[in-house]
Design an enzyme around this catalytic site. Structure first.
Site, PDB file in Angstrom:
ATOM      1  N   ASP A   1      -3.401   7.853  14.632  1.00 53.06           N
ATOM      2  CA  ASP A   1      -3.999   7.531  13.329  1.00 53.06           C
ATOM      3  C   ASP A   1      -4.707   6.184  13.384  1.00 53.06           C
ATOM      4  O   ASP A   1      -4.531   5.338  12.505  1.00 53.06           O
ATOM      5  CB  ASP A   1      -2.921   7.533  12.236  1.00 53.06           C
ATOM      6  CG  ASP A   1      -3.517   7.671  10.837  1.00 53.06           C
ATOM      7  OD1 ASP A   1      -4.679   8.113  10.720  1.00 53.06           O
ATOM      8  OD2 ASP A   1      -2.830   7.347   9.857  1.00 53.06           O
TER       9      ASP A   1
ATOM     10  N   ALA B   1       4.961   7.675   1.740  1.00 56.65           N
ATOM     11  CA  ALA B   1       5.525   6.379   2.127  1.00 56.65           C
ATOM     12  C   ALA B   1       4.867   5.244   1.348  1.00 56.65           C
ATOM     13  O   ALA B   1       3.683   5.289   1.044  1.00 56.65           O
ATOM     14  CB  ALA B   1       5.349   6.151   3.627  1.00 56.65           C
TER      15      ALA B   1
ATOM     16  N   GLY C   1       0.818  -1.206   0.000  1.00 52.28           N
ATOM     17  CA  GLY C   1       0.000   0.000   0.000  1.00 52.28           C
ATOM     18  C   GLY C   1       0.844   1.245   0.000  1.00 52.28           C
ATOM     19  O   GLY C   1       2.073   1.196   0.074  1.00 52.28           O
TER      20      GLY C   1
ATOM     21  N   GLY D   1       0.523   9.006   1.720  1.00 50.03           N
ATOM     22  CA  GLY D   1       1.373  10.189   1.813  1.00 50.03           C
ATOM     23  C   GLY D   1       2.641  10.016   1.005  1.00 50.03           C
ATOM     24  O   GLY D   1       2.608   9.790  -0.195  1.00 50.03           O
TER      25      GLY D   1
END
Length: 626
Positions: A146, A23, A18, A21
């Site tokens: 998060d 990363a 995945g 941002g």
């Protein structure tokens, strides 16, 4: 999901898991240890925001390492640092399913939801209760920051594992709050959106959102844009009522966790976890007790009013404000009843008017559809240029009240737009003539065509991939390298067997970023997908080898007089030889005629130095007879 790189450093890439941002997260094999790991790579972008992301990830990795030692349900951190221009985090790979995919499948029951939320609270209880020193600061708690279904994994044993402490923060002894501008709006508390600061209560709010989502299959607050969603959450509106299939006791827990006033919510992970344990054990919860206390404080006349509104009676919060809403709804019901009586009284005239309006609409739509049918042959045959065809289509669309008249035009118009977009892409790929160049204006025109094609069919992956590719070329030309790389990678993910995005990546890496290794990898991937190298690709290979060779010469100067100097010069000579061979193959194309003498000159200097290093030392006796 396909990944661009097959390997990086000591890691063999298996697949891309995945992206978020700046990363990417990969499933990788550590060739030294032989274990499968989750490898997170964070780009070193330009600007303070990119640096802040890297520093947040660096701190998050350190905090996660501390937590995982005390709480095994948090994946272990094996290593972190710098690798090939990225900040990397090597962590334990957890087999299982993301909670987001389980919610999407829609087969969760209330017992599973409560049990997983209880485990989640248990993990946060450990994190929030930690005291440690990091970077010279004494911390009293670690906040994840998060919590959301994508960062929660259910392993093969059915246990909850909390992933990605990349934006985690440690709370100072002297400060209750800490600033954090990252995080997902849908899972952010009103107080966090107001101030941009987080604490333990921010995590507990996110757990409440996740629990609601598991039970209901959707979020309690939704909007078309993040800006609108933020406004809704900050207004502190009550959440949407849960379905009757959710047990009343669990409804009470969820409503307490998401109460508009922070003072009415759970004040710690321990308190939240305890109420979930009581629910699972079939015992009375704190939320139920508070609900009963609230019910007893409501006046008798308000209770009678509430009984006339079943949906309010079932709401667990039972706050006085809801009783007021019940009274307002009684008046609203009266309005609807009177409206229905009025409509029934005039039903014949309303029906007649509806038939007339429908007939008029149908007639008008038929006239517009006839205009569309006359336009269609011009689009299909190509007699109209693409801009004129679009203009005429939009004219018909604006006249079509129901939007039905243009249905027959969408497919042929989309094909026409794609053909014109593909023409620009093909000209760029296939033309080795430097006089026939595809410039920024061509890419902007290509982007315009493809945007319209996506507008006609937003679900078409080919159109979307081509649009991303055009965006990448425009960003590359303007040296917005991070945007270019993201666009090309997205195009490659949408069309895994399409070679062109890798050619765009190669050109960005080699010419814009001077990264020969990644540029060469991208070229090899394009070739593996069936692309035959032309002069442009050979020129890129030549440039890649030339830059690597010259860098090798500079590196050799830094270790002059050592054994390593000789090895570096040999590698530099090999790269320069390869560059010269490629330039000679395409000469006089591009700037090859200018590069050939420069490469030859560099090769000559390298050879002279190698001869000096390989010349026997006359001082040593064993070299006297050589």
């Amino acid at each position: 999901m396909k990944s661009l790189f097959e390997s990086i450093g000591d890691y063999q890439i298996v697949e891309k898991l995945g992206r978020g941002g700046m990363a990417d997260v990969y499933l990788a094999m550590n060739r030294k240890s032989g274990r499968r790991v989750a490898l997170k790579l964070v780009e070193h972008g330009a600007g303070p925001e990119a640096q802040e992301v890297v520093e947040a990830e660096r701190l998050g990795a350190e905090l996660q390492q501390h937590i995982s030692q005390a709480e095994p349900r948090v994946p272990a951190i094996y290593a972190s640092g710098e690798i090939d221009g990225y900040f990397f985090i090597e962590m334990e790979f957890v087999e299982g399913n993301d909670l987001s995919s389980l919610i999407g499948a829609g087969d969760l029951n209330s017992g599973e939801a409560a049990a997983w939320a209880r485990q989640l609270c248990g993990i946060l209880r450990v994190a929030h209760g930690m005291t440690l020193q990091v970077g010279g600061r004494e911390l009293r708690a670690i906040v994840h920051g998060d919590i959301k279904p994508k960062n929660i994994r259910i392993d093969t044993q059915g246990a909850v594992r909390v992933l990605d402490f990349g934006i985690a923060k440690g709370l100072s002894i002297t400060r209750r709050l800490t600033s954090n501008v990252f995080g997902s709006v849908a899972y952010s508390s009103p107080e966090r959106l107001d101030s941009g600061s987080i604490d333990e209560m921010s995590d507990l709010w996110a757990v409440g959102i996740v629990l609601y989502e598991m039970v209901e299959g959707r979020l309690p607050f939704e909007a078309a844009t993040n800006e609108r969603l933020e406004t809704i959450i900050r207004s502190r509106n009550s959440v949407r009522p849960l379905r009757d299939s959710c047990p009343i006791a669990l409804q009470q827990i969820i409503y307490k966790a998401l109460a508009s006033s922070s003072a009415s919510r759970y004040q710690s992970a321990t308190e939240f976890e305890s109420d979930l344990e009581l629910f699972l054990a079939g015992k009375e919860t704190l939320a139920a007790q508070e609900n009963e206390q609230t019910r007893r404080t409501v006046p008798v006349e308000d209770i009678e009013t509430r009984r006339s509104v079943p949906e309010v009676e079932h709401h667990p919060a039972m706050q006085p404000a809801l009783v007021t809403a019940a009274k307002a709804e009684t008046g609203l019901d009266r309005f609807y009843r009177e409206l229905l009586e009025y409509l029934f009284r005039w039903r014949k005239w309303i029906l007649t008017g509806g038939i007339v309006v429908f007939a008029c609409l149908g007639t008008w739509e038929g006239v517009v559809a006839h205009t569309a049918s006359q336009l269609k042959p011009d689009i299909v045959s190509g007699r109209l240029d693409v801009d004129s065809a679009w203009s005429k289509y939009m004219n018909v669309r604006e006249r079509s009240i129901l939007g039905l008249a243009t249905l027959s035009l969408r497919a042929p118009l989309r094909d026409l737009l794609l053909q014109n977009g593909e023409r620009v892409i093909n000209d760029y790929r296939n033309s080795d003539n430097p006089k026939v160049q595809v410039r920024e204006g061509d890419w902007l025109r290509c982007k315009r065509y493809l945007q319209r094609a996506v507008q006609l069919d937003s679900g078409d992956r080919k159109s979307t991939a081509m649009l991303e590719y055009a965006n990448g070329q425009i960003a590359r030309i303007n040296h917005r390298n991070s945007d270019a790389l993201n666009a090309f990678q997205h195009a490659a993910e949408l069309q895994p067997k399409w070679a062109d995005p890798y050619l765009g990546l190669a050109r960005t890496y080699i010419y814009n970023l001077g990264d020969s290794d990644r540029g060469t990898q991208a070229l090899e991937r394009a070739q593996g997908l069936g692309h035959t190298f032309g002069k442009r690709e050979i020129a890129m290979l030549a440039e890649s080898h030339r830059k690597r060779g010259l860098q090798g010469v500079e590196n050799a100067k830094l270790v002059e007089g050592t054994d390593q100097e000789k090895e570096l010069l040999k590698k530099a000579k090999s790269d320069l030889d390869e560059a010269l061979k490629n330039y000679l193959q395409i000469a006089p194309w591009g700037d090859s005629t200018e590069q050939i003498p420069e490469v030859q000159d560099s090769l000559g200097r390298v050879q002279i130095r190698l001869d000096e290093l390989e010349k026997p030392n006359p001082i040593l006796p064993w070299n006297w007879f050589k």
